[in-house]
Design an enzyme around this catalytic site. Structure first.
Site, short mmCIF file in Angstrom:
data_model
loop_
_atom_site.label_atom_id
_atom_site.label_comp_id
_atom_site.label_asym_id
_atom_site.label_seq_id
_atom_site.Cartn_x
_atom_site.Cartn_y
_atom_site.Cartn_z
N THR A 1 0.82 -1.22 0.00
CA THR A 1 0.00 0.00 0.00
C THR A 1 0.85 1.27 0.00
N GLY A 2 2.17 1.13 0.07
CA GLY A 2 3.05 2.30 0.09
C GLY A 2 3.39 2.76 -1.32
N ASP B 1 0.75 -8.20 9.44
CA ASP B 1 1.57 -7.11 9.99
C ASP B 1 2.95 -7.69 10.29
N LEU B 2 3.98 -6.90 10.05
CA LEU B 2 5.34 -7.39 10.30
C LEU B 2 5.60 -7.64 11.79
N ALA C 1 7.69 -0.92 6.26
CA ALA C 1 8.51 -0.30 7.31
C ALA C 1 7.82 0.96 7.83
N SER D 1 18.48 1.11 2.78
CA SER D 1 18.35 2.56 2.56
C SER D 1 19.69 3.28 2.65
N GLU E 1 20.01 5.85 4.16
CA GLU E 1 20.09 6.37 5.53
C GLU E 1 21.07 5.56 6.38
N TYR F 1 15.65 5.03 12.69
CA TYR F 1 15.29 4.42 11.40
C TYR F 1 16.54 3.84 10.71
N LYS G 1 17.44 -0.12 9.86
CA LYS G 1 17.73 -0.60 8.51
C LYS G 1 19.09 -1.31 8.45
N ARG H 1 4.24 9.85 -3.41
CA ARG H 1 5.06 9.97 -2.21
C ARG H 1 4.19 10.40 -1.04
P1 NAP Z 1 5.94 4.08 2.45
O1 NAP Z 1 5.24 4.78 1.35
O2 NAP Z 1 6.04 4.71 3.80
O3 NAP Z 1 5.26 2.63 2.61
C1 NAP Z 1 5.53 1.81 3.71
C2 NAP Z 1 4.64 0.59 3.65
O4 NAP Z 1 4.89 -0.24 4.79
C3 NAP Z 1 3.13 0.90 3.67
O5 NAP Z 1 2.48 -0.03 2.82
C4 NAP Z 1 2.78 0.64 5.12
O6 NAP Z 1 1.42 0.32 5.32
C5 NAP Z 1 3.65 -0.59 5.39
N1 NAP Z 1 3.85 -0.87 6.80
C6 NAP Z 1 4.30 -0.03 7.77
N2 NAP Z 1 4.38 -0.68 8.94
C7 NAP Z 1 3.96 -1.95 8.72
C8 NAP Z 1 3.80 -3.11 9.53
N3 NAP Z 1 4.10 -3.08 10.84
N4 NAP Z 1 3.35 -4.24 8.99
C9 NAP Z 1 3.04 -4.29 7.67
N5 NAP Z 1 3.15 -3.23 6.84
C10 NAP Z 1 3.61 -2.09 7.37
O7 NAP Z 1 7.44 3.71 2.01
P2 NAP Z 1 8.10 3.69 0.54
O8 NAP Z 1 8.62 5.05 0.24
O9 NAP Z 1 7.19 3.00 -0.39
O10 NAP Z 1 9.38 2.78 0.81
C11 NAP Z 1 9.32 1.35 0.70
C12 NAP Z 1 10.44 0.74 1.53
O11 NAP Z 1 11.69 1.22 1.04
C13 NAP Z 1 10.42 1.10 3.00
O12 NAP Z 1 10.93 -0.01 3.71
C14 NAP Z 1 11.39 2.26 3.13
O13 NAP Z 1 11.92 2.32 4.44
C15 NAP Z 1 12.41 1.86 2.11
N6 NAP Z 1 13.14 2.96 1.45
C16 NAP Z 1 12.47 4.00 0.90
C17 NAP Z 1 13.18 4.99 0.22
C18 NAP Z 1 12.47 6.13 -0.44
O14 NAP Z 1 13.14 7.13 -0.76
N7 NAP Z 1 11.17 6.03 -0.72
C19 NAP Z 1 14.58 4.90 0.14
C20 NAP Z 1 15.22 3.80 0.70
C21 NAP Z 1 14.50 2.82 1.35
P3 NAP Z 1 0.29 1.50 5.47
O15 NAP Z 1 -0.03 1.94 4.06
O16 NAP Z 1 -0.82 0.80 6.16
O17 NAP Z 1 0.94 2.60 6.28
O1 F7E Z 2 13.81 14.50 4.32
C1 F7E Z 2 14.98 17.89 5.21
C2 F7E Z 2 15.23 16.76 6.19
O2 F7E Z 2 11.82 13.29 5.20
C3 F7E Z 2 14.79 14.89 3.38
C4 F7E Z 2 12.77 8.22 3.50
O3 F7E Z 2 12.14 7.71 2.34
O4 F7E Z 2 14.75 8.77 2.26
C5 F7E Z 2 13.75 9.31 3.09
O5 F7E Z 2 14.33 9.87 4.26
C6 F7E Z 2 15.60 16.05 3.94
C7 F7E Z 2 16.11 15.84 5.36
O6 F7E Z 2 13.48 12.11 3.68
C8 F7E Z 2 11.79 19.38 6.06
O7 F7E Z 2 15.85 17.26 7.38
C9 F7E Z 2 13.80 20.07 5.63
O8 F7E Z 2 17.45 16.28 5.43
O9 F7E Z 2 11.98 13.76 2.73
P1 F7E Z 2 12.66 13.44 3.98
P2 F7E Z 2 14.74 11.41 4.35
O10 F7E Z 2 14.86 11.75 5.78
O11 F7E Z 2 15.93 11.68 3.49
C10 F7E Z 2 15.53 7.71 2.84
C11 F7E Z 2 16.52 7.24 1.80
C12 F7E Z 2 14.71 6.65 3.42
O12 F7E Z 2 15.09 5.49 3.45
C13 F7E Z 2 13.51 7.08 4.19
O13 F7E Z 2 12.59 5.99 4.32
O14 F7E Z 2 14.76 17.20 3.98
N1 F7E Z 2 13.80 18.71 5.52
N2 F7E Z 2 12.58 20.49 5.97
C14 F7E Z 2 12.56 18.25 5.78
N3 F7E Z 2 12.06 17.00 5.77
C15 F7E Z 2 10.73 16.86 6.06
N4 F7E Z 2 10.19 15.62 6.03
N5 F7E Z 2 9.94 17.95 6.34
C16 F7E Z 2 10.42 19.22 6.37
O15 F7E Z 2 9.69 20.17 6.63
#
Ligand code: NAP
Ligand code: F7E
Length: 341
Positions: free
Chosen positions: A11-12, A64-65, A88, A131, A133, A154, A158, A189
């Site tokens: 669903t993400g 659920d995980l 996650a 990630s 991160e 977080y 990871k 997003r």
């Molecule tokens: P997202 O939009 O936040 O989606 C997270 C998904 O995990 C949702 O389907 C959520 O369900 C589900 N979830 C959360 N907690 C759960 C639980 N306890 N049991 C089962 N399902 C659960 O994340 P995304 O951006 O698609 O990212 C996908 C994965 O890649 C994540 O693991 C994230 O940490 C990782 N990642 C993302 C990025 C990025 O830039 N997007 C980069 C690196 C790694 P609900 O819809 O019910 O909330």
């Molecule tokens: O922040 C700065 C904030 O929350 C990006 C997740 O998908 O990517 C994501 O993590 C930057 C940070 O993503 C605001 O401080 C400034 O430096 O969009 P973000 P993230 O923290 O990089 C990694 C790869 C993942 O794995 C994660 O799951 O933007 N920032 N002002 C802000 N960020 C937010 N959210 N809101 C602000 O107002």
């Protein structure tokens, strides 16, 4: 016989694009969905098929995980060829507010799923959503050999998931890989990640519905790519001859300030008139700079990002303007969807 895949986190953002990709390749797709009191399936509603249909190819299962026994049951019943662990608690700032929950789902959740694969005796390939991160304070450019130095609960969770995935590969011979993905975004997003927060605000300010946008650290550097391209990379990792970990990134740095400026410019707005600082959006420890080197993925998998931050900002602003103009209609029904995927 078509392949069967199980996606946690369907669903993400990424789960929805991955489900589309696998369906387009003829897979039978199973998705884990958390039970919630209101529907949380907006991103995949356009893919839903009534399971009574004889040709249905997508099936959703509550789970659920945090519930290991349920994962064993589902793995045994579904017997998938490929498992993608995308579920996650994925918000870095929120992980400081909910560190224990984040550790339980983003960290321990992965070993529950790996154990379920092992205990159920399923012979599948396993993808772990690692990630950038995890690199945290390690200076860029970051690649598969860069030292991990996580800067949040977080990131630390990871890192744990990364190592247990490698351990199951080495200990049990499981075809298990880590995709170390740098930030990737899209019109789907989540609305509290910085790119989408910006592009939604741009659309609303342009429409006269809001005036100000409150932001945190504008100096952070990120490597933002386009999510549909990244799920293609996940799939390619599981089709490889041998299990290896891969970075996916664009290698193009962009500050939050530059992304803001591009997004506001695209709508004909001056960002400095609308953006204000609020320290509530700062993190106790920040990740200053992430710039990936995806050379291994290009060499082994033929994967290369083509959409970079400026184009991404324009795609997302256009989609949010469009969504606002179509308010009242579910965004997933809009004809422009095909351009996003
Ligand atoms: P997202 O939009 O936040 O989606 C997270 C998904 O995990 C949702 O389907 C959520 O369900 C589900 N979830 C959360 N907690 C759960 C639980 N306890 N049991 C089962 N399902 C659960 O994340 P995304 O951006 O698609 O990212 C996908 C994965 O890649 C994540 O693991 C994230 O940490 C990782 N990642 C993302 C990025 C990025 O830039 N997007 C980069 C690196 C790694 P609900 O819809 O019910 O909330
Ligand atoms: O922040 C700065 C904030 O929350 C990006 C997740 O998908 O990517 C994501 O993590 C930057 C940070 O993503 C605001 O401080 C400034 O430096 O969009 P973000 P993230 O923290 O990089 C990694 C790869 C993942 O794995 C994660 O799951 O933007 N920032 N002002 C802000 N960020 C937010 N959210 N809101 C602000 O107002």
């Amino acid at each position: 016989m078509s392949k069967r895949a199980l996606i946690t986190g369907i669903t993400g953002q990424d789960g929805s694009y991955l489900a589309e990709l696998l369906l387009s390749k003829g897979y039978e797709v199973h998705g884990l969905v958390r039970r919630s009191s209101s529907f949380n399936t907006q991103r995949i509603d356009h893919l839903y098929q009534d399971p009574h249909e004889p040709n249905a190819r997508i099936f959703l299962h509550y789970g659920d995980l945090s519930d290991g026994a349920r994962l064993v049951t589902l793995l045994s019943q579904i017997d998938p060829d490929e498992v993608y662990n995308l579920a996650a608690q994925s918000h870095v700032r929120v992980s400081f507010d909910e560190p224990e929950h984040t550790g339980d789902t983003t960290g321990i959740g992965s070993i529950r799923l790996l154990e379920a694969v092992r205990v159920a005796g399923v012979r599948c390939r396993f993808y772990q959503a690692s990630s950038s991160e995890m690199f945290g304070a390690s200076p860029p450019p970051q690649d598969e050999d860069t030292l991990f130095y996580p800067r949040s609960p977080y990131g630390a969770a990871k890192v744990y998931s990364y190592w247990v995935t490698r351990n199951y590969r080495e200990a049990y011979g499981l075809f298990a890989v880590n995709g170390i993905l740098f930030n990737h975004e899209s019109p789907r997003r989540g609305e509290t990640f910085v790119t989408r927060k910006i592009t939604r605000a741009v659309a609303r300010i342009r429409a006269g519905r809001e005036k100000l946008l409150y932001m945190g650290n504008l100096d952070a550097v990120r490597d933002w790519g386009y999510a549909p391209e990244y799920v293609e990379g996940m799939w390619r990792m599981l089709q490889a001859d041998e299990p290896k970990d891969y970075v996916l990134a664009t290698s193009t740095p962009c500050t939050v300030r530059q992304f803001l400026q591009t997004a506001f410019d695209h709508a004909g707005l001056d960002w400095e008139k609308h953006v204000r600082f609020d320290d509530r959006y700062l993190r106790p420890t920040e990740v200053d700079s992430l710039i990936g080197d995806a050379g291994r993925a290009e060499a082994d998998l033929g994967w290369k990002a083509t959409v970079h931050a400026p184009e991404l900002a324009r795609i997302m602003v256009d989609a949010d303007i469009d969504a606002l103009e179509c308010e009242g209609r579910p965004w997933i029904d809009r004809p422009s969807l095909s351009a996003w995927a």
